[in-house]
Design a protein around this motif. Structure first.
Motif, mmCIF file in Angstrom:
data_model
loop_
_atom_site.group_PDB
_atom_site.id
_atom_site.type_symbol
_atom_site.label_atom_id
_atom_site.label_comp_id
_atom_site.label_asym_id
_atom_site.label_seq_id
_atom_site.Cartn_x
_atom_site.Cartn_y
_atom_site.Cartn_z
ATOM 1 N N ARG A 1 72.804 19.029 79.948
ATOM 2 C CA ARG A 1 71.372 19.085 80.743
ATOM 3 C C ARG A 1 70.330 18.753 79.782
ATOM 4 O O ARG A 1 69.357 17.938 80.515
ATOM 5 C CB ARG A 1 71.237 20.575 80.825
ATOM 6 C CG ARG A 1 69.703 21.095 81.140
ATOM 7 C CD ARG A 1 69.558 20.622 82.702
ATOM 8 N NE ARG A 1 68.069 20.929 83.113
ATOM 9 C CZ ARG A 1 66.977 20.368 82.918
ATOM 10 N NH1 ARG A 1 67.015 19.364 81.966
ATOM 11 N NH2 ARG A 1 65.904 20.640 83.499
ATOM 12 N N TRP B 1 71.096 11.998 85.222
ATOM 13 C CA TRP B 1 71.139 12.631 86.552
ATOM 14 C C TRP B 1 71.623 12.140 87.626
ATOM 15 O O TRP B 1 72.115 12.582 88.672
ATOM 16 C CB TRP B 1 69.796 13.478 86.550
ATOM 17 C CG TRP B 1 68.653 12.688 86.881
ATOM 18 C CD1 TRP B 1 67.840 12.109 85.982
ATOM 19 C CD2 TRP B 1 68.118 12.501 88.473
ATOM 20 N NE1 TRP B 1 66.985 11.550 87.041
ATOM 21 C CE2 TRP B 1 67.054 11.508 88.575
ATOM 22 C CE3 TRP B 1 68.847 12.748 89.643
ATOM 23 C CZ2 TRP B 1 66.651 11.309 89.186
ATOM 24 C CZ3 TRP B 1 68.127 12.250 90.698
ATOM 25 C CH2 TRP B 1 66.978 11.423 90.604
ATOM 26 N N GLU B 2 70.995 10.819 87.724
ATOM 27 C CA GLU B 2 71.178 9.792 88.936
ATOM 28 C C GLU B 2 72.625 9.591 89.134
ATOM 29 O O GLU B 2 73.086 9.441 90.109
ATOM 30 C CB GLU B 2 70.176 8.590 88.982
ATOM 31 C CG GLU B 2 70.170 8.219 90.303
ATOM 32 C CD GLU B 2 69.121 7.057 90.160
ATOM 33 O OE1 GLU B 2 69.415 5.797 90.636
ATOM 34 O OE2 GLU B 2 67.985 7.307 89.829
ATOM 35 N N GLU C 1 65.500 16.344 96.726
ATOM 36 C CA GLU C 1 65.107 17.091 95.915
ATOM 37 C C GLU C 1 66.449 18.100 95.378
ATOM 38 O O GLU C 1 66.631 18.366 94.297
ATOM 39 C CB GLU C 1 63.669 17.783 95.825
ATOM 40 C CG GLU C 1 63.316 18.893 94.583
ATOM 41 C CD GLU C 1 63.076 17.773 93.216
ATOM 42 O OE1 GLU C 1 63.195 18.512 92.155
ATOM 43 O OE2 GLU C 1 63.037 16.748 93.419
ATOM 44 N N ALA D 1 69.432 14.507 80.643
ATOM 45 C CA ALA D 1 69.507 14.295 82.075
ATOM 46 C C ALA D 1 68.710 13.027 82.361
ATOM 47 O O ALA D 1 69.262 12.164 83.147
ATOM 48 C CB ALA D 1 69.241 15.465 82.683
ATOM 49 N N GLU D 2 67.749 12.980 81.583
ATOM 50 C CA GLU D 2 66.767 11.968 81.797
ATOM 51 C C GLU D 2 67.092 10.631 80.954
ATOM 52 O O GLU D 2 66.436 9.555 81.278
ATOM 53 C CB GLU D 2 65.113 12.304 81.450
ATOM 54 C CG GLU D 2 64.692 13.427 82.292
ATOM 55 C CD GLU D 2 64.661 13.149 83.877
ATOM 56 O OE1 GLU D 2 64.446 11.960 84.234
ATOM 57 O OE2 GLU D 2 64.606 14.104 84.731
ATOM 58 N N TYR E 1 71.399 18.452 88.350
ATOM 59 C CA TYR E 1 70.948 19.427 86.916
ATOM 60 C C TYR E 1 72.026 20.476 86.533
ATOM 61 O O TYR E 1 72.184 20.701 85.498
ATOM 62 C CB TYR E 1 69.472 19.646 86.836
ATOM 63 C CG TYR E 1 68.566 18.521 86.561
ATOM 64 C CD1 TYR E 1 68.052 18.425 85.298
ATOM 65 C CD2 TYR E 1 68.195 17.479 87.519
ATOM 66 C CE1 TYR E 1 67.138 17.746 84.920
ATOM 67 C CE2 TYR E 1 67.421 16.572 86.978
ATOM 68 C CZ TYR E 1 66.900 16.607 85.880
ATOM 69 O OH TYR E 1 65.802 15.689 85.501
ATOM 70 N N LEU F 1 75.235 19.102 85.317
ATOM 71 C CA LEU F 1 74.940 18.945 83.976
ATOM 72 C C LEU F 1 74.813 19.797 82.887
ATOM 73 O O LEU F 1 75.506 19.669 81.767
ATOM 74 C CB LEU F 1 73.835 17.818 83.666
ATOM 75 C CG LEU F 1 73.938 16.322 84.346
ATOM 76 C CD1 LEU F 1 72.543 15.635 84.464
ATOM 77 C CD2 LEU F 1 74.736 15.540 83.333
ATOM 78 N N GLU F 2 74.347 21.034 83.048
ATOM 79 C CA GLU F 2 74.158 22.143 82.737
ATOM 80 C C GLU F 2 75.914 22.690 82.320
ATOM 81 O O GLU F 2 75.960 23.031 81.266
ATOM 82 C CB GLU F 2 73.500 23.261 83.226
ATOM 83 C CG GLU F 2 73.123 24.545 82.586
ATOM 84 C CD GLU F 2 72.312 24.273 81.319
ATOM 85 O OE1 GLU F 2 72.786 25.159 80.427
ATOM 86 O OE2 GLU F 2 71.340 23.803 81.414
ATOM 87 N N ARG G 1 68.990 16.531 93.308
ATOM 88 C CA ARG G 1 68.598 16.105 92.109
ATOM 89 C C ARG G 1 68.940 17.399 91.423
ATOM 90 O O ARG G 1 69.420 17.686 90.268
ATOM 91 C CB ARG G 1 67.160 15.901 92.105
ATOM 92 C CG ARG G 1 66.757 15.618 90.556
ATOM 93 C CD ARG G 1 65.355 15.035 90.372
ATOM 94 N NE ARG G 1 64.806 14.709 89.003
ATOM 95 C CZ ARG G 1 63.726 13.960 88.760
ATOM 96 N NH1 ARG G 1 63.542 12.951 89.672
ATOM 97 N NH2 ARG G 1 63.739 13.761 87.512
ATOM 98 N N GLU G 2 68.452 18.639 92.040
ATOM 99 C CA GLU G 2 68.675 20.036 91.141
ATOM 100 C C GLU G 2 70.091 20.430 91.028
ATOM 101 O O GLU G 2 70.677 20.791 90.019
ATOM 102 C CB GLU G 2 67.978 20.953 92.162
ATOM 103 C CG GLU G 2 66.291 20.903 92.148
ATOM 104 C CD GLU G 2 65.776 22.144 93.144
ATOM 105 O OE1 GLU G 2 66.553 22.726 93.728
ATOM 106 O OE2 GLU G 2 64.380 21.911 92.874
ATOM 107 N N ARG G 3 70.873 20.013 92.156
ATOM 108 C CA ARG G 3 72.351 20.444 91.929
ATOM 109 C C ARG G 3 73.021 19.491 90.667
ATOM 110 O O ARG G 3 73.681 19.864 90.156
ATOM 111 C CB ARG G 3 73.173 19.907 93.299
ATOM 112 C CG ARG G 3 74.611 19.871 93.212
ATOM 113 C CD ARG G 3 75.310 21.274 93.321
ATOM 114 N NE ARG G 3 76.741 21.297 93.220
ATOM 115 C CZ ARG G 3 77.472 20.841 93.884
ATOM 116 N NH1 ARG G 3 77.202 20.500 95.245
ATOM 117 N NH2 ARG G 3 78.689 20.718 93.701
#
Length: 257
Positions: A130, A95-96, A114, A133-134, A121, A124-125, A117-119
């Motif tokens: 998704r 995600w980063e 934040e 992501a981590e 995700y 990635l979806e 970060r949400e964008r």
């Protein structure tokens, strides 16, 4: 969107580009096709402002290169190249890596908002990653890494997407999945310039083809007008037959004398 006029590029005693003219209109999806060394990647480096011609003019997104700060133009261009993966830090979470695309950074050295970060995700979806992501970027397969870079590119909401052999090194399954994801992004009204060696990668997404040989354009225009046996033989110096299935070309090599 892109207007190249009379481009030449000479390196030492070698003419790499010899009078290239190409015009890409808004919303068009082009494939740049040809043999190794014909000048395809050189054109991409010029469109992204990393290389300048010996002669000729380059207009991208309404800007004449040489009269503007190309760094500002690059902010509106999504660019994926073989060298980009090599510059990523493999231990960073996926995600980063994606989030860094919002600022054209290679990695973050400060707290990430934040909202960004949400964008990441969300992007990635969109490319089907998704759930990863981590994970560290280095744990992804080659195909997953390229989809992650595609998500990274979309973080900046580019007007133009440029891809230099994005399917190189992918197996058949990963290639088809990547092309499927790329096709789904076409709904965002992006213009695209896609370099490949492989005609079968010209999926229905792509509307136009520029066919190159020895630094010059053999032909450019709508893909069915350009991809004829005669023009392909001129570009590849091989007898080739072409068949179309579901608006996608496939070639067969004839007997070589």
């Amino acid at each position: 969107m892109i207007h190249l006029q009379g481009l030449t590029f000479r390196r030492g005693e070698r003419d790499i580009l010899r009078g290239v003219d190409l015009k890409v209109q808004p919303g068009e999806h082009w494939t740049l096709l040809g043999r190794n060394g014909c000048g395809k990647s050189t054109i991409l480096e010029m469109v992204t402002g990393y290389l300048f011609p010996t002669s000729g003019t380059i207009d991208v997104l309404g800007n004449r290169f040489g009269q503007v700060d190309v760094r500002e133009v690059r902010r509106k261009i999504g660019y994926i190249s073989p060298s980009l993966i090599e510059k990523m830090t493999l231990r960073d979470p996926v995600w980063e890596i994606v989030a860094s695309g919002a600022f054209a950074f290679l990695r973050f050295y400060e707290e990430i908002e934040e909202e960004v970060r949400e964008r990441a995700y969300i992007e990635l979806e969109r490319v089907g990653l998704r759930a990863l992501a981590e994970q560290p970027f280095g744990t992804l397969s080659q195909g997953e890494r390229k989809k992650a870079l595609l998500a990274r590119t979309m973080m900046a909401s580019p007007e133009l997407l440029i891809l230099d052999e994005p399917c190189a090194g992918l197996d058949l399954f990963e290639r088809e999945k990547f092309l499927q994801v790329l096709s789904e992004l076409s709904a965002q009204k992006l213009s695209m310039l896609y370099v490949t060696h492989h005609i079968e990668e010209i999926v229905p997404l792509f509307t136009h083809v520029a066919l190159m040989s020895q630094g010059k354009l053999v032909a450019s225009g709508l893909k069915r007008d350009v991809l004829t046996p005669e023009r392909l033989e001129e570009a590849y110096d091989l007898p080739l037959d072409i068949q179309w299935r579901d608006d996608r070309p496939w070639i067969q090599v004839g007997k070589v004398d």
